[in-house]
Design a protein around this motif. Structure first.
Motif, PDB file in Angstrom:
ATOM      1  N   ALA A  70       0.827  -1.202   0.000  1.00 17.30           N
ATOM      2  CA  ALA A  70       0.000   0.000   0.000  1.00 17.30           C
ATOM      3  C   ALA A  70       0.863   1.255   0.000  1.00 17.30           C
ATOM      4  CB  ALA A  70      -0.940  -0.006   1.208  1.00 17.30           C
ATOM      5  N   ALA A  71       1.983   1.206   0.710  1.00 20.26           N
ATOM      6  CA  ALA A  71       2.889   2.356   0.720  1.00 20.26           C
ATOM      7  C   ALA A  71       3.447   2.622  -0.675  1.00 20.26           C
ATOM      8  CB  ALA A  71       4.021   2.120   1.721  1.00 20.26           C
ATOM      9  N   VAL A  72       3.834   1.575  -1.379  1.00 18.95           N
ATOM     10  CA  VAL A  72       4.319   1.736  -2.753  1.00 18.95           C
ATOM     11  C   VAL A  72       3.214   2.287  -3.639  1.00 18.95           C
ATOM     12  CG1 VAL A  72       5.213   0.539  -4.789  1.00 18.95           C
ATOM     13  CG2 VAL A  72       6.065  -0.067  -2.520  1.00 18.95           C
ATOM     14  N   GLY A  73       1.987   1.837  -3.416  1.00 24.16           N
ATOM     15  CA  GLY A  73       0.859   2.268  -4.233  1.00 24.16           C
ATOM     16  C   GLY A  73       0.562   3.747  -4.147  1.00 24.16           C
ATOM     17  N   GLU A  74       0.978   4.393  -3.070  1.00 26.82           N
ATOM     18  CA  GLU A  74       0.774   5.837  -2.969  1.00 26.82           C
ATOM     19  C   GLU A  74       1.595   6.583  -4.017  1.00 26.82           C
ATOM     20  OE1 GLU A  74       0.712   7.593   0.968  1.00 26.82           O
ATOM     21  OE2 GLU A  74       0.471   5.593   1.864  1.00 26.82           O
ATOM     22  N   GLY A  75       2.666   5.960  -4.490  1.00 23.37           N
ATOM     23  CA  GLY A  75       3.469   6.569  -5.537  1.00 23.37           C
ATOM     24  C   GLY A  75       3.089   6.101  -6.924  1.00 23.37           C
ATOM     25  N   CYS A  76       2.827   4.793  -7.068  1.00 21.94           N
ATOM     26  CA  CYS A  76       2.516   4.230  -8.379  1.00 21.94           C
ATOM     27  C   CYS A  76       1.786   2.903  -8.192  1.00 21.94           C
ATOM     28  CB  CYS A  76       3.799   4.029  -9.190  1.00 21.94           C
ATOM     29  SG  CYS A  76       3.562   3.156 -10.753  1.00 21.94           S
ATOM     30  N   THR A  77       0.564   2.832  -8.673  1.00 27.09           N
ATOM     31  CA  THR A  77      -0.235   1.611  -8.523  1.00 27.09           C
ATOM     32  C   THR A  77       0.398   0.435  -9.246  1.00 27.09           C
ATOM     33  OG1 THR A  77      -2.070   3.151  -8.864  1.00 27.09           O
ATOM     34  CG2 THR A  77      -2.630   0.854  -8.450  1.00 27.09           C
ATOM     35  N   ALA A  78       0.923   0.665 -10.441  1.00 32.96           N
ATOM     36  CA  ALA A  78       1.495  -0.421 -11.232  1.00 32.96           C
ATOM     37  C   ALA A  78       2.709  -1.023 -10.539  1.00 32.96           C
ATOM     38  CB  ALA A  78       1.880   0.088 -12.623  1.00 32.96           C
ATOM     39  N   THR A  79       3.544  -0.179  -9.930  1.00 33.55           N
ATOM     40  CA  THR A  79       4.704  -0.691  -9.203  1.00 33.55           C
ATOM     41  C   THR A  79       4.257  -1.499  -7.995  1.00 33.55           C
ATOM     42  OG1 THR A  79       5.985   1.237  -9.906  1.00 33.55           O
ATOM     43  CG2 THR A  79       6.864  -0.058  -8.083  1.00 33.55           C
TER      44      THR A  79
END
Length: 382
Positions: A70-79
């Motif tokens: 979820a933390a990564v998703g705040e920057g980029c959903t695909a990543t």
């Protein structure tokens, strides 16, 4: 289990999120993640998170992974999507026989694995293993994968059996077919394998995988049914909704401040500035994101309870993931409408998060109707 902020994965995930956000526009245009972002998510520890300890892995928890994704998703959903699948597909591969696990992770626990779980290939039994052939679409991050876990019907006995087969990168060819409007940077292209020999040690029954029966591991994270791990698809959407709210806030705050400092009558024919609509959008969106987050944390905690998860708890977890996703779709749709015409520019990440979350919600594992039917039949016993 509640305080995971001191673990290594979550702080590293925030660094991945920052790098992924910087590269997001270019990654969408290229229809694949930036190579440096892939290196960062591998270095952060996503692929090794569920790898057996005997192969150098972490045998981590679902809750820790959910929060990091979820933390990564705040920057980029695909990543975030690719990071989540990197961890979860390694968990799937841990169900292989011990010899197969040793082969996959012979060079260490950071091999990047991808998967196609629909059994649309064919596998013919031969001495020592199977001859595998097939074409599988929508294989995320395939351009960077070291191994693929591909499902096929094994032509054994009277009834073909669905199995998964681990094949190295050299065994497949990739066709560039990913042109979707959402999740563009996942690079979910098509994979073809033609008459490749797969040793018996690199195959596992799909039934055993879905039931959580690992052949050579007694780790708790390898002993849960697949339907208890649906947060693998929903966690990126939670991060994306948080990212969308952050981008929406950044966009509307200057407008609110400017309106607060404006004097004199409104221009003729122009609507009066309505501060309340912004306040309500912020409040509803933030609250619904928190509610969805609580559902997903409960789902992750259920998976972390390990062996012995009841059928009802499994269906409740699936239900929670599907419902959380539906809530998050509503949030990003509201934010996209509320950001206004200027905010819907391709330069504003709100529109990217909006496209991505709606795309994630289309995954078959997150369909509320399917989850509702399974949950209701468990509860009502009819």
């Amino acid at each position: 289990m509640d305080d995971l902020t001191s673990t290594a994965l979550l702080p590293a995930a925030r660094d991945v999120a920052a790098a992924a956000a910087r590269c997001a526009a270019a990654a969408e245009a290229d229809r694949r993640l930036d190579p440096d972002v892939v290196k960062a998510l591998v270095a952060a520890g996503f692929p090794r998170h569920f790898v057996p300890a005997g192969c150098g892995g972490s045998e981590g928890t679902f809750l820790e992974l959910h929060r990091a994704v979820a933390a990564v998703g705040e920057g980029c959903t695909a990543t975030a999507w690719c990071a989540s699948l990197a961890a979860h597909v390694s968990r799937m591969a841990a169900h292989l026989p011990r010899e197969g696990c040793r082969e996959i992770w012979a060079d260490g626990p950071d091999a990047l694995l991808v998967a196609a779980l629909s059994p649309i290939g064919t596998a013919e039994p031969v001495p020592g293993g199977y001859r595998l052939s097939g074409t599988w679409p929508f294989v995320s991050a395939i351009d960077y994968a070291d191994w693929g876990l591909l499902a096929a019907m094994a032509l054994t006995g009277d009834e073909p059996e669905p199995r998964l087969f681990a094949v190295p990168r050299s065994a497949w060819r990739t066709t560039d077919t990913w042109q979707n409007v959402g999740m563009a940077a996942t690079g979910s292209n098509t994979v073809t394998v033609e008459d490749v020999l797969v040793p018996a040690a690199r195959t596992v029954s799909r039934e055993d995988l879905f039931a959580g029966r690992a052949a050579a591991s007694d780790a708790s994270c390898h002993a849960v049914p697949m339907q208890s791990t649906t947060m693998m698809f929903a966690s990126p959407a939670l991060g994306a909704a948080r990212g969308a709210l952050g981008a929406w806030t950044d966009h509307v705050t200057p407008k609110i401040r400017a309106a607060a400092g404006r004097t004199g009558p409104a221009l003729a024919g122009m609507p009066t500035f309505n501060r309340t609509s912004y306040d309500v959008t912020l409040t509803r969106s933030a609250t619904e994101i928190d509610a969805a987050g609580m559902l997903l944390e409960r789902s992750a905690a259920t998976a972390d309870s390990g062996p012995g998860i009841s059928g009802r708890a499994t269906m409740e977890s699936w239900r929670d993931c599907a419902m959380a996703t539906e809530i998050l779709v509503g949030v990003v749709n509201r934010l996209f409408r509320g950001v206004g015409t200027a905010g819907q520019s391709s330069a504003n990440p709100v529109q990217r998060f909006w496209r991505d979350v709606n795309s994630v919600a289309g995954h078959q594992a997150l369909q509320l109707e399917s989850a509702a039917i399974a949950y209701a039949r468990t509860v009502l016993d009819v």
